[in-house]
Design a protein around this motif. Structure first.
Motif, PDB file in Angstrom:
ATOM      1  N   THR A  53       0.815  -1.212   0.000  1.00 38.32           N
ATOM      2  CA  THR A  53       0.000   0.000   0.000  1.00 38.32           C
ATOM      3  C   THR A  53       0.849   1.263   0.000  1.00 38.32           C
ATOM      4  N   ALA A  54       2.120   1.148   0.406  1.00 41.11           N
ATOM      5  CA  ALA A  54       2.983   2.326   0.468  1.00 41.11           C
ATOM      6  C   ALA A  54       3.876   2.447  -0.754  1.00 41.11           C
ATOM      7  N   SER A  55       3.830   1.464  -1.645  1.00 37.51           N
ATOM      8  CA  SER A  55       4.749   1.427  -2.775  1.00 37.51           C
ATOM      9  C   SER A  55       4.238   2.264  -3.942  1.00 37.51           C
ATOM     10  N   LEU A  56       5.124   3.087  -4.484  1.00 37.64           N
ATOM     11  CA  LEU A  56       4.832   3.870  -5.679  1.00 37.64           C
ATOM     12  C   LEU A  56       5.852   3.508  -6.745  1.00 37.64           C
ATOM     13  N   GLY A  57       5.484   3.684  -7.985  1.00 33.32           N
ATOM     14  CA  GLY A  57       6.418   3.439  -9.076  1.00 33.32           C
ATOM     15  C   GLY A  57       7.241   4.681  -9.370  1.00 33.32           C
ATOM     16  N   ASN A  58       8.539   4.494  -9.642  1.00 30.83           N
ATOM     17  CA  ASN A  58       9.384   5.643  -9.968  1.00 30.83           C
ATOM     18  C   ASN A  58       8.847   6.414 -11.169  1.00 30.83           C
ATOM     19  N   GLU A  59       8.175   5.695 -12.080  1.00 27.63           N
ATOM     20  CA  GLU A  59       7.647   6.347 -13.278  1.00 27.63           C
ATOM     21  C   GLU A  59       6.484   7.291 -12.961  1.00 27.63           C
ATOM     22  N   GLU A  60       5.915   7.179 -11.746  1.00 27.49           N
ATOM     23  CA  GLU A  60       4.810   8.058 -11.355  1.00 27.49           C
ATOM     24  C   GLU A  60       5.297   9.447 -10.948  1.00 27.49           C
ATOM     25  N   ILE A  61       6.611   9.571 -10.693  1.00 25.69           N
ATOM     26  CA  ILE A  61       7.168  10.810 -10.160  1.00 25.69           C
ATOM     27  C   ILE A  61       8.042  11.500 -11.205  1.00 25.69           C
ATOM     28  N   VAL A  62       7.800  12.780 -11.414  1.00 24.23           N
ATOM     29  CA  VAL A  62       8.665  13.604 -12.268  1.00 24.23           C
ATOM     30  C   VAL A  62       9.354  14.629 -11.372  1.00 24.23           C
ATOM     31  N   LEU A  63      10.688  14.619 -11.367  1.00 24.02           N
ATOM     32  CA  LEU A  63      11.448  15.565 -10.550  1.00 24.02           C
ATOM     33  C   LEU A  63      11.551  16.900 -11.281  1.00 24.02           C
ATOM     34  N   LEU A  64      11.256  17.998 -10.571  1.00 21.01           N
ATOM     35  CA  LEU A  64      11.235  19.319 -11.194  1.00 21.01           C
ATOM     36  C   LEU A  64      12.459  20.157 -10.838  1.00 21.01           C
ATOM     37  N   ARG A  65      12.725  20.321  -9.536  1.00 23.74           N
ATOM     38  CA  ARG A  65      13.881  21.132  -9.129  1.00 23.74           C
ATOM     39  C   ARG A  65      14.288  20.781  -7.704  1.00 23.74           C
ATOM     40  N   ASP A  66      15.520  21.153  -7.350  1.00 25.76           N
ATOM     41  CA  ASP A  66      16.014  20.926  -5.995  1.00 25.76           C
ATOM     42  C   ASP A  66      15.335  21.887  -5.022  1.00 25.76           C
ATOM     43  N   LEU A  67      15.016  21.371  -3.829  1.00 29.31           N
ATOM     44  CA  LEU A  67      14.471  22.207  -2.764  1.00 29.31           C
ATOM     45  C   LEU A  67      15.507  22.466  -1.681  1.00 29.31           C
ATOM     46  N   GLU A  68      16.184  21.402  -1.244  1.00 31.81           N
ATOM     47  CA  GLU A  68      17.205  21.551  -0.213  1.00 31.81           C
ATOM     48  C   GLU A  68      18.110  20.330  -0.206  1.00 31.81           C
ATOM     49  N   SER A  69      19.260  20.502   0.412  1.00 26.72           N
ATOM     50  CA  SER A  69      20.212  19.402   0.541  1.00 26.72           C
ATOM     51  C   SER A  69      20.714  19.374   1.973  1.00 26.72           C
ATOM     52  N   GLY A  70      20.633  18.191   2.606  1.00 27.90           N
ATOM     53  CA  GLY A  70      21.074  18.045   3.986  1.00 27.90           C
ATOM     54  C   GLY A  70      22.216  17.063   4.101  1.00 27.90           C
ATOM     55  N   GLN A  71      22.519  16.697   5.358  1.00 28.20           N
ATOM     56  CA  GLN A  71      23.637  15.794   5.618  1.00 28.20           C
ATOM     57  C   GLN A  71      23.399  14.410   5.030  1.00 28.20           C
ATOM     58  N   PHE A  72      22.129  13.956   5.075  1.00 30.14           N
ATOM     59  CA  PHE A  72      21.839  12.585   4.673  1.00 30.14           C
ATOM     60  C   PHE A  72      21.124  12.469   3.326  1.00 30.14           C
ATOM     61  N   GLY A  73      20.486  13.548   2.874  1.00 31.41           N
ATOM     62  CA  GLY A  73      19.710  13.401   1.653  1.00 31.41           C
ATOM     63  C   GLY A  73      19.477  14.706   0.921  1.00 31.41           C
TER      64      GLY A  73
END
Length: 245
Positions: A53-73
């Protein structure tokens, strides 16, 4: 190895004794109690996967732009199914293990509250793994206060405090310790509602105490005095209160 006392109690770490091995395992699954790590799971060739129920397909997501960058991600603004704005978090290579990333998602799935950032799902069928959460257009509270803090009225500032208190009270009622509460980990939506996020260090506790593994990293500025104890770092709901204050 599991040790046994003369009183027939079992233990792995000092000062943590149990009447049975199942009780010992259950406790150390959630609390390392000073050991190198918690008991993650029995040795197995099975990969740690999320419920369907929590699984999504990578093809469902389109990346638009960076929001932030932290230590881990790194967090990106994305579009889900071509119509929904979402925040997409990806781990930096070598920053944390896949198990830890999946555990953060599993924690978020257990917690449902209007003042906690909502998890929509996880793209885990291929790499890189994505955490897909609700998008908070005004970004983190720290940046928002630096940019707009002088414009806010006293009542608005009190409402911000209330939002965070509401979220943290809910976490404590569910026996979770956040361990990394800070303005940078609170997000602001378009209505200026503040929600707590970033559950990578959040832990479920049985006795309101979490003793972390040796060498565990933590945020110095926001940590309570007991966290700085020599050898072990101890967290509780009280250390979350300190971070809030």
């Amino acid at each position: 190895h599991v040790h046994k006392t003369p009183e027939n109690k079992y233990y792995l770490a000092e000062n943590c004794y149990f009447e049975s091995i199942p009780k010992l395992i259950h406790y150390h699954q959630h609390n390392s109690a000073g050991m190198v790590t918690r008991l993650w799971r029995a040795a197995s060739t099975q990969v740690n996967k999320l419920p369907p129920t929590a699984s999504l397909g990578n093809e469902e997501i389109v990346l638009l732009r960076d929001l932030e960058s932290g230590q881990f991600g790194v967090v990106h603004l994305g579009k889900w199914k071509g119509q929904y704005d979402v925040a997409v978090k990806m781990i930096k290579e070598g920053a944390m293990s896949e198990d830890e990333f999946i555990e953060e998602a599993q924690t978020m799935m257990k917690l449902n509250h209007p003042k906690l950032v909502r998890l929509y799902g996880v793209c885990s069928k291929s790499y890189p793994i994505y955490l897909v959460t609700e998008y908070m257009p005004n970004g983190c509270l720290l940046s928002y206060l630096r940019s707009h803090g002088k414009e806010l009225q006293a009542l608005q500032l009190l409402e911000i405090c209330y939002d965070v208190c509401d979220a943290m009270a809910f976490l404590e009622s569910c026996q979770f310790i956040h361990r990394d509460l800070a303005a940078r980990n609170c997000l602001v939506d378009s209505n200026l509602t503040v929600k707590v996020s970033d559950f990578g260090m959040t832990r479920y506790v049985l006795d309101d105490l979490y003793v972390s593994s040796l060498g565990t990293k933590f945020s110095v500025k926001w940590s309570a005095p007991e966290v700085f104890q020599y050898k072990y770092t101890k967290f509780s709901s009280k250390s979350d209160v300190w971070a809030f204050g």
